[in-house]
Structures are given as C-alpha cells and as structure tokens.
Design an enzyme around this catalytic site. Structure first.
Site, PDB file in Angstrom:
ATOM      1  N   GLU A   6      40.583   2.737  58.993  1.00 25.11           N
ATOM      2  CA  GLU A   6      40.935   1.636  58.070  1.00 25.11           C
ATOM      3  C   GLU A   6      42.071   0.798  58.658  1.00 25.11           C
ATOM      4  O   GLU A   6      42.096  -0.422  58.512  1.00 25.11           O
ATOM      5  CB  GLU A   6      41.363   2.175  56.697  1.00 25.11           C
ATOM      6  CG  GLU A   6      40.256   2.827  55.876  1.00 25.11           C
ATOM      7  CD  GLU A   6      39.288   1.822  55.245  1.00 25.11           C
ATOM      8  OE1 GLU A   6      39.514   0.608  55.355  1.00 25.11           O
ATOM      9  OE2 GLU A   6      38.284   2.274  54.651  1.00 25.11           O
TER      10      GLU A   6
ATOM     11  N   GLU B 155      29.686  -0.149  55.630  1.00 23.78           N
ATOM     12  CA  GLU B 155      30.304  -0.132  54.306  1.00 23.78           C
ATOM     13  C   GLU B 155      29.665   0.967  53.452  1.00 23.78           C
ATOM     14  O   GLU B 155      30.351   1.632  52.666  1.00 23.78           O
ATOM     15  CB  GLU B 155      30.152  -1.492  53.609  1.00 23.78           C
ATOM     16  CG  GLU B 155      30.876  -2.656  54.290  1.00 23.78           C
ATOM     17  CD  GLU B 155      32.379  -2.730  53.995  1.00 23.78           C
ATOM     18  OE1 GLU B 155      32.916  -1.801  53.367  1.00 23.78           O
ATOM     19  OE2 GLU B 155      33.005  -3.709  54.422  1.00 23.78           O
TER      20      GLU B 155
ATOM     21  N   GLU C 272      40.338  -5.181  52.326  1.00 27.52           N
ATOM     22  CA  GLU C 272      40.320  -4.008  53.206  1.00 27.52           C
ATOM     23  C   GLU C 272      41.743  -3.552  53.564  1.00 27.52           C
ATOM     24  O   GLU C 272      42.001  -2.360  53.731  1.00 27.52           O
ATOM     25  CB  GLU C 272      39.567  -4.324  54.503  1.00 27.52           C
ATOM     26  CG  GLU C 272      38.061  -4.365  54.363  1.00 27.52           C
ATOM     27  CD  GLU C 272      37.443  -2.994  54.163  1.00 27.52           C
ATOM     28  OE1 GLU C 272      38.130  -1.985  54.370  1.00 27.52           O
ATOM     29  OE2 GLU C 272      36.270  -2.933  53.787  1.00 27.52           O
TER      30      GLU C 272
ATOM     31  N   ASP D 131      35.500  -0.211  46.281  1.00 28.64           N
ATOM     32  CA  ASP D 131      35.592  -1.437  47.090  1.00 28.64           C
ATOM     33  C   ASP D 131      34.475  -1.466  48.130  1.00 28.64           C
ATOM     34  O   ASP D 131      33.795  -2.473  48.311  1.00 28.64           O
ATOM     35  CB  ASP D 131      36.915  -1.481  47.885  1.00 28.64           C
ATOM     36  CG  ASP D 131      38.090  -2.015  47.068  1.00 28.64           C
ATOM     37  OD1 ASP D 131      37.926  -2.232  45.861  1.00 28.64           O
ATOM     38  OD2 ASP D 131      39.172  -2.208  47.663  1.00 28.64           O
ATOM     39  N   GLU D 132      34.315  -0.337  48.806  1.00 24.76           N
ATOM     40  CA  GLU D 132      33.321  -0.284  49.895  1.00 24.76           C
ATOM     41  C   GLU D 132      31.915  -0.517  49.337  1.00 24.76           C
ATOM     42  O   GLU D 132      31.079  -1.141  49.989  1.00 24.76           O
ATOM     43  CB  GLU D 132      33.365   1.048  50.650  1.00 24.76           C
ATOM     44  CG  GLU D 132      34.749   1.537  51.075  1.00 24.76           C
ATOM     45  CD  GLU D 132      35.465   0.687  52.117  1.00 24.76           C
ATOM     46  OE1 GLU D 132      35.136  -0.495  52.251  1.00 24.76           O
ATOM     47  OE2 GLU D 132      36.379   1.225  52.780  1.00 24.76           O
TER      48      GLU D 132
ATOM     49  N   HIS E  42      43.342  -0.582  51.939  1.00 25.40           N
ATOM     50  CA  HIS E  42      42.855   0.788  52.144  1.00 25.40           C
ATOM     51  C   HIS E  42      43.764   1.567  53.090  1.00 25.40           C
ATOM     52  O   HIS E  42      44.201   2.675  52.787  1.00 25.40           O
ATOM     53  CB  HIS E  42      41.416   0.779  52.675  1.00 25.40           C
ATOM     54  CG  HIS E  42      40.453   0.097  51.754  1.00 25.40           C
ATOM     55  ND1 HIS E  42      39.169  -0.213  52.113  1.00 25.40           N
ATOM     56  CD2 HIS E  42      40.606  -0.348  50.481  1.00 25.40           C
ATOM     57  CE1 HIS E  42      38.566  -0.816  51.096  1.00 25.40           C
ATOM     58  NE2 HIS E  42      39.416  -0.918  50.108  1.00 25.40           N
TER      59      HIS E  42
ATOM     60  N   THR F 270      31.187   4.256  54.714  1.00 25.45           N
ATOM     61  CA  THR F 270      32.568   4.494  54.260  1.00 25.45           C
ATOM     62  C   THR F 270      32.593   4.769  52.764  1.00 25.45           C
ATOM     63  O   THR F 270      33.409   5.556  52.294  1.00 25.45           O
ATOM     64  CB  THR F 270      33.516   3.318  54.589  1.00 25.45           C
ATOM     65  OG1 THR F 270      32.933   2.105  54.118  1.00 25.45           O
ATOM     66  CG2 THR F 270      33.779   3.203  56.065  1.00 25.45           C
TER      67      THR F 270
ATOM     68  N   TRP G 109      43.479  -3.970  42.139  1.00 19.86           N
ATOM     69  CA  TRP G 109      44.418  -2.847  42.318  1.00 19.86           C
ATOM     70  C   TRP G 109      45.233  -3.034  43.591  1.00 19.86           C
ATOM     71  O   TRP G 109      44.772  -3.677  44.536  1.00 19.86           O
ATOM     72  CB  TRP G 109      43.685  -1.508  42.312  1.00 19.86           C
ATOM     73  CG  TRP G 109      42.765  -1.227  43.471  1.00 19.86           C
ATOM     74  CD1 TRP G 109      41.407  -1.446  43.512  1.00 19.86           C
ATOM     75  CD2 TRP G 109      43.109  -0.689  44.766  1.00 19.86           C
ATOM     76  NE1 TRP G 109      40.900  -1.065  44.734  1.00 19.86           N
ATOM     77  CE2 TRP G 109      41.918  -0.597  45.529  1.00 19.86           C
ATOM     78  CE3 TRP G 109      44.301  -0.270  45.356  1.00 19.86           C
ATOM     79  CZ2 TRP G 109      41.887  -0.108  46.838  1.00 19.86           C
ATOM     80  CZ3 TRP G 109      44.276   0.216  46.662  1.00 19.86           C
ATOM     81  CH2 TRP G 109      43.074   0.287  47.381  1.00 19.86           C
TER      82      TRP G 109
ATOM     83  N   HIS H 158      31.505  -4.187  48.916  1.00 23.62           N
ATOM     84  CA  HIS H 158      31.324  -4.831  50.227  1.00 23.62           C
ATOM     85  C   HIS H 158      29.912  -4.578  50.769  1.00 23.62           C
ATOM     86  O   HIS H 158      29.287  -5.470  51.337  1.00 23.62           O
ATOM     87  CB  HIS H 158      32.341  -4.293  51.244  1.00 23.62           C
ATOM     88  CG  HIS H 158      33.767  -4.515  50.838  1.00 23.62           C
ATOM     89  ND1 HIS H 158      34.822  -3.806  51.361  1.00 23.62           N
ATOM     90  CD2 HIS H 158      34.314  -5.370  49.942  1.00 23.62           C
ATOM     91  CE1 HIS H 158      35.949  -4.224  50.820  1.00 23.62           C
ATOM     92  NE2 HIS H 158      35.668  -5.165  49.943  1.00 23.62           N
TER      93      HIS H 158
HETATM   94 FE   LIG Z   1      34.855  -2.243  53.098  1.00 27.55          FE
HETATM   95 FE   LIG Z   2      37.838   0.018  53.907  1.00 23.18          FE
END
Ligand SMILES: [Fe+2]
Ligand SMILES: [Fe+2]
Length: 326
Positions: free
Chosen positions: A77, A165, A112, A197-198, A115, A168, A34, A201
């Site tokens: 971010e 991570e 990252e 995403d986090e 974000h 977040t 994305w 990670h």
């Molecule tokens: Fe992350």
């Molecule tokens: Fe992030």
C-alpha cells in the site's frame, strides 16, 4: 500516432465521459470519508497512553504469520507513488491536469493514500515490528519499481487493476476476520474499511473494462488473454528485505498468506472466474477469429489452474522476516 494508439485514444475518450458521471459512486467525497485518525488513538486525548497500551496488548496476540502478511500488505500500500505514476503514463489519455483521467488518478490516489497511512501507524504503535526494516523494504519497492506486463496500454492497465483491487479486497477482508478471531477488533475494523474501499475500486475498473468490451471487444479480449498468459503478478512479488534480491521475500510472504488462507491459488482462479462472468465473455458476439481464439484460451484457463492449485501442498517452511522482532 499509430492506428493502434489512435483507436485506444478514441475509446478512452468515450469512456472518460462515463467515468466522470459515475465517479461519485466509485470514489467517496473527501470531507465525509473515513480517515486514519478515526481509528487510531488520539494523541491529544488524556487517555492516549492507555489507548496505546490497549492497542499493544491486543496486537501481542496476533500470530507471527498474520503480522508478516500485514506488513507485506502495508508495504505494498505504501508503494502508492509507483502506481500513481504508472497510471499517469497510460497511453491514449490526456495528460491535461484538468483532464478526466488525471482527475480520476488523483482522486483514486487520495483514497488509496489512507490505506498505507492507517496500517503503518497501527504497526508502529503495535510494538511488533522492526519499523526500520519495514521502511527499508518500502523504499526498495518504490525505488525498484516493477514491470507487471501491462506496458502503457490502458486496456491491460485496467484489466490489471480490476484483478488487483479484487485481490486486495480479499486479502484485507481475510486479515480483518483473522484479526477479529485473535481478539484485535480495532485492526479488524481497520482492515474492513480498507477492504470496502478496494471493493469500490474494483467495481470501477471492472466497469471501465465492461465499457471497453462494448466498443472494442476484440482488442479487449486480446488484452485480457495477454494478461492471463503472463499471469497477474502482484506488486508484493517485488518485495525485498535488506540484503536480499527481488523475489526472495515474496516467496515467504506468499507462503504465510497461503498458510493462513488470506490469499491463495484458488482465490486467483475465483477472481478470474468472476471477471469472465462480469465481462460476459461467454455470450460475447462480434468477435473475429483472433478474438474467438483468445476467448477460448481464457475460458479454459480456470479449470486448468484449479487442477494445478489442487496439487499444491500447503507450505510449511517457517521463515524469520527481518521486519518482525523476535
Ligand atoms: Fe484500491
Ligand atoms: Fe489500497
């Protein structure tokens, strides 16, 4: 090279192989991943002005605290250059441009980077934010840098990132559900994709530490204990507004997050419990005396912190951030 550094280098080299194999599951291919523009009004479209108007109308209904938390999240971010340079300074990994860990660092940074881009553009269009003040805080955070107690130790670094991570993930996820409640489905979707995403990670960094525990359990345990004693300090800790000292803004930011239940003292404890389970501390064998002691300390900590969290009152003091138009 000291014995300590030499051992770290060996372990990191060993894990590098695993990481490179697993990288496609932790980080997504760029071409199909994305992008911020998938969510934002398209400025080449005929409906651009209408789309912005709709976005602004929805954003009007977001609570003051929620906007404040969202701004703080966005700034942290946006301080990505600090994290990237910090990860590049880790000891015991090759600085070779083509080296595995540098590849990881760059690819992670690329993910990252979206974000802050996405949230920043949304906030800009929302009409709720004093962008200049927000940008000043972003510049401060990048320029000030921050000492989060990891040094250049890869073990401490990855314990920190595992924790961060996860934190977040929780906070973006909660902002997503509060935004949905306030009727802003676009913002909710945006924070939802960031949260996922986090989560990926977090999985990566947790796995790296699991691997480290397999080969160097005592040192990994000592590193975990050390980070827990120091407490995991979020980058948001170092936020400041114009004319303010480091720490002043964070107090208000964390109050707002606590009030809304976006990130609370209990979340901190739950993350710790999750890591204790994930890294299988309880059944870990082959520990020496120092390792055993460190484990005892860590295992007892969640209950101690729960008692403290239960005594904490929900913060009520309201505060006017320079970031938000009255
Ligand atoms: Fe992350
Ligand atoms: Fe992030």
């Amino acid at each position: 090279m000291s014995f300590f550094a030499e051992k770290r280098r060996e372990v990191m080299l060993h894990i590098e192989k695993y990481m490179l194999e697993m990288m496609p599951t932790y980080l997504k291919p760029i071409d199909t991943n994305w992008q911020p523009s998938d969510f934002l009004p398209d400025s080449t479209s005929e409906t651009f002005y209408q789309d912005i108007k709709a976005l602004r109308e929805k954003a009007q209904d977001l609570s003051y605290d929620l906007v404040a938390v969202l701004i703080g999240d966005t700034i942290t971010e946006e301080a990505l250059p600090t994290y990237e340079s910090w990860l590049a300074m880790v000891e015991g990994v090759s600085r070779d441009e083509q080296g595995g860990w540098m590849k990881w660092n760059r690819h992670w940074t690329a993910e990252e980077n979206r974000h802050g881009d996405l949230l920043n553009k949304y906030l800009y269009l929302s009409g709720r934010v004093d962008m200049r003040q927000m940008e000043i805080s972003t510049q401060y955070l990048i320029a000030d840098g921050f000492d989060i107690g990891t040094g250049h130790d890869p073990y401490r670094n990855f314990i920190y990132t595992s924790f961060q991570e996860l934190a977040t993930n929780i906070s973006h996820r909660r902002v997503a559900s509060l935004a949905k409640k306030d009727g802003d489905t676009l913002l909710s979707k945006m924070c939802g994709v960031i949260a996922s995403d986090e989560a990926r990670h977090a999985k990566a960094y947790k796995d790296f530490i699991s691997k480290i525990f397999e080969v160097d359990p005592n040192e990994a345990m000592l590193a975990f204990e050390d980070m827990m004693r120091k407490k995991i300090v979020m980058p948001a800790h170092f936020l400041r507004e114009m004319g303010m000292k480091i720490g002043q803004t964070f107090g208000h930011f964390t109050d707002a997050a606590q009030r809304l239940g976006i990130y609370t003292a209990m979340d901190y404890v739950e993350i710790m419990q999750q890591l204790i389970e994930e890294w299988k501390l309880e059944g870990m064998r082959d520990l020496n005396e120092a390792g055993e002691k460190a484990r005892d300390y860590i295992m007892a900590l969640p209950n101690r912190l729960i008692r403290i969290a239960e005594r904490m009152k929900n913060p009520t003091m309201e505060y006017k951030f320079s970031w938000i138009h009255a």
